[in-house]
Design a protein around this motif. Sequence first.
Motif, PDB file in Angstrom:
ATOM      1  N   TYR A  46       0.817  -1.209   0.000  1.00  0.00           N
ATOM      2  CA  TYR A  46       0.000   0.000   0.000  1.00  0.00           C
ATOM      3  C   TYR A  46       0.855   1.266   0.000  1.00  0.00           C
ATOM      4  O   TYR A  46       1.257   1.771   1.035  1.00  0.00           O
ATOM      5  N   SER A  47       1.167   1.736  -1.224  1.00  0.00           N
ATOM      6  CA  SER A  47       1.839   3.026  -1.455  1.00  0.00           C
ATOM      7  C   SER A  47       3.123   3.183  -0.654  1.00  0.00           C
ATOM      8  O   SER A  47       3.390   4.226  -0.063  1.00  0.00           O
TER       9      SER A  47
ATOM     10  N   PHE B 112      -9.383  -6.496   2.715  1.00  0.00           N
ATOM     11  CA  PHE B 112     -10.617  -5.933   3.254  1.00  0.00           C
ATOM     12  C   PHE B 112     -10.316  -4.809   4.248  1.00  0.00           C
ATOM     13  O   PHE B 112     -10.871  -3.715   4.154  1.00  0.00           O
ATOM     14  N   THR B 113      -9.451  -5.097   5.199  1.00  0.00           N
ATOM     15  CA  THR B 113      -9.248  -4.154   6.301  1.00  0.00           C
ATOM     16  C   THR B 113      -8.545  -2.875   5.852  1.00  0.00           C
ATOM     17  O   THR B 113      -8.811  -1.805   6.408  1.00  0.00           O
ATOM     18  N   TYR B 114      -7.661  -2.959   4.873  1.00  0.00           N
ATOM     19  CA  TYR B 114      -7.005  -1.735   4.407  1.00  0.00           C
ATOM     20  C   TYR B 114      -8.015  -0.797   3.740  1.00  0.00           C
ATOM     21  O   TYR B 114      -7.945   0.420   3.906  1.00  0.00           O
ATOM     22  N   LYS B 115      -8.960  -1.360   2.986  1.00  0.00           N
ATOM     23  CA  LYS B 115      -9.996  -0.527   2.368  1.00  0.00           C
ATOM     24  C   LYS B 115     -10.901   0.077   3.435  1.00  0.00           C
ATOM     25  O   LYS B 115     -11.223   1.275   3.410  1.00  0.00           O
ATOM     26  N   ILE B 116     -11.329  -0.755   4.411  1.00  0.00           N
ATOM     27  CA  ILE B 116     -12.206  -0.276   5.481  1.00  0.00           C
ATOM     28  C   ILE B 116     -11.498   0.782   6.318  1.00  0.00           C
ATOM     29  O   ILE B 116     -12.077   1.815   6.672  1.00  0.00           O
TER      30      ILE B 116
ATOM     31  N   LEU C   4       2.682  10.125   7.677  1.00  0.00           N
ATOM     32  CA  LEU C   4       1.735  10.003   8.789  1.00  0.00           C
ATOM     33  C   LEU C   4       0.456   9.297   8.341  1.00  0.00           C
ATOM     34  O   LEU C   4      -0.073   8.427   9.056  1.00  0.00           O
ATOM     35  N   ASP C   5      -0.051   9.653   7.167  1.00  0.00           N
ATOM     36  CA  ASP C   5      -1.260   9.016   6.655  1.00  0.00           C
ATOM     37  C   ASP C   5      -1.057   7.515   6.481  1.00  0.00           C
ATOM     38  O   ASP C   5      -1.935   6.706   6.814  1.00  0.00           O
ATOM     39  N   LEU C   6       0.099   7.124   5.948  1.00  0.00           N
ATOM     40  CA  LEU C   6       0.389   5.706   5.751  1.00  0.00           C
ATOM     41  C   LEU C   6       0.528   4.972   7.077  1.00  0.00           C
ATOM     42  O   LEU C   6       0.048   3.849   7.232  1.00  0.00           O
ATOM     43  N   VAL C   7       1.180   5.602   8.048  1.00  0.00           N
ATOM     44  CA  VAL C   7       1.339   4.989   9.379  1.00  0.00           C
ATOM     45  C   VAL C   7      -0.035   4.758  10.003  1.00  0.00           C
ATOM     46  O   VAL C   7      -0.317   3.679  10.548  1.00  0.00           O
ATOM     47  N   LEU C   8      -0.905   5.762   9.934  1.00  0.00           N
ATOM     48  CA  LEU C   8      -2.257   5.624  10.479  1.00  0.00           C
ATOM     49  C   LEU C   8      -3.024   4.511   9.779  1.00  0.00           C
ATOM     50  O   LEU C   8      -3.736   3.725  10.427  1.00  0.00           O
TER      51      LEU C   8
ATOM     52  N   HIS D 131      -1.769   1.802   8.238  1.00  0.00           N
ATOM     53  CA  HIS D 131      -1.240   0.485   8.618  1.00  0.00           C
ATOM     54  C   HIS D 131      -1.655   0.115  10.036  1.00  0.00           C
ATOM     55  O   HIS D 131      -2.030  -1.034  10.300  1.00  0.00           O
ATOM     56  N   ILE D 132      -1.593   1.052  10.945  1.00  0.00           N
ATOM     57  CA  ILE D 132      -1.947   0.771  12.342  1.00  0.00           C
ATOM     58  C   ILE D 132      -3.425   0.395  12.459  1.00  0.00           C
ATOM     59  O   ILE D 132      -3.775  -0.634  13.064  1.00  0.00           O
TER      60      ILE D 132
END
Length: 338
Positions: free
Chosen positions: A24-25, A280-284, A303-307, A309-310
């Motif tokens: 994911y990016s 599923f969860t990455y889209k949600i 920061l957006d990517l960290v949020l 993934h978490i």
Amino acid sequence: MNKRIEWIDTAKAVAIILVGIGHYSCPKLLMAFIYSFHMPLFFILSGITFNTSKYTFQQFLIRKLKTLVFPWWIAVVLYAVFQNTCLTLGMSGVHIPWINIIPRIFWHYRVGAYDPVYWFIPCLFVTELLLYWILKLCKNRTHIFVLMLVWLGAATAYYYGVGKVLVWEIDLIPLTAFYICIGILVKEWIINFIENSANLKLILIGISSMAIAFILSCWNLNITGNIFGISDIRYGNMGLAVVASFAGSLGVIVLCKYISCGLFKYIGRNSLMFYLSQPFTYKIADVMLCICLPFYRYAGNVLDLVLLHILSNILILLYVFCYKKVKEKTLHKITKRV
């Protein structure tokens, strides 16, 4: 190997988390580093735990169908429902014609938009079935070592000479079987090495191995323009790719001895569920963050990517926890009635 080894579960957890990060990016250099070893690591760990001596082929086949193929089939159908539902709701998604789902499950072919993320399951399945019979012919470690070299030679020849995608990941078997054979060969050595070596020595080897993997993966990217990817037969320089994959896998395995975390062990024990849940969860998680945080943009910044993934991994943990609780209660009720 009856008793679970903690660093194996931890290494699986690290690998499955890296799968999510890499898909994911992810920044290109980091992606090249992660891709250089995260899937080879899974196959090497599969080799370390690979055991055919206590199963007949029928038992082995049934076990793999129950633990790999059936969960994969269910996930593929749910994935198709999910993606088509996203499109219906006006969200980004992949159109998957319903009429193609069942035929493509039984005639699995990783071309196009269909099931792009679940190639690992059928690939591991067909590779282990083939190795079940071939390893029966290997009388000692020398035979396995020769077999490993044969697999590597076949993978190299196919990559440079053919490079065509085949059904059920048959084209990937030489390379994936090579990594599983590595795991089988190093199993006893790596267990003894990790358990009996001095801490400083292990830490230095782990860090050095990861550094080697990073340097070689960046070198491969620089000279070939390719990021090592097993599923699409994109290796770049084969020599650099193989050495980087082994170095990165060794580094993770060695360093995981020092990650004493119950959460990681839990993730590792449920790594298949994590793998099947990630699309599923990455889209949600992305939708939830867009709704809850006005400043959030998909892959807008680090920061957006960290949020993303978490939150995605938290959602998977909640799903796995709830699923196991419901399963336990259901089995308990069934057992009580019987």
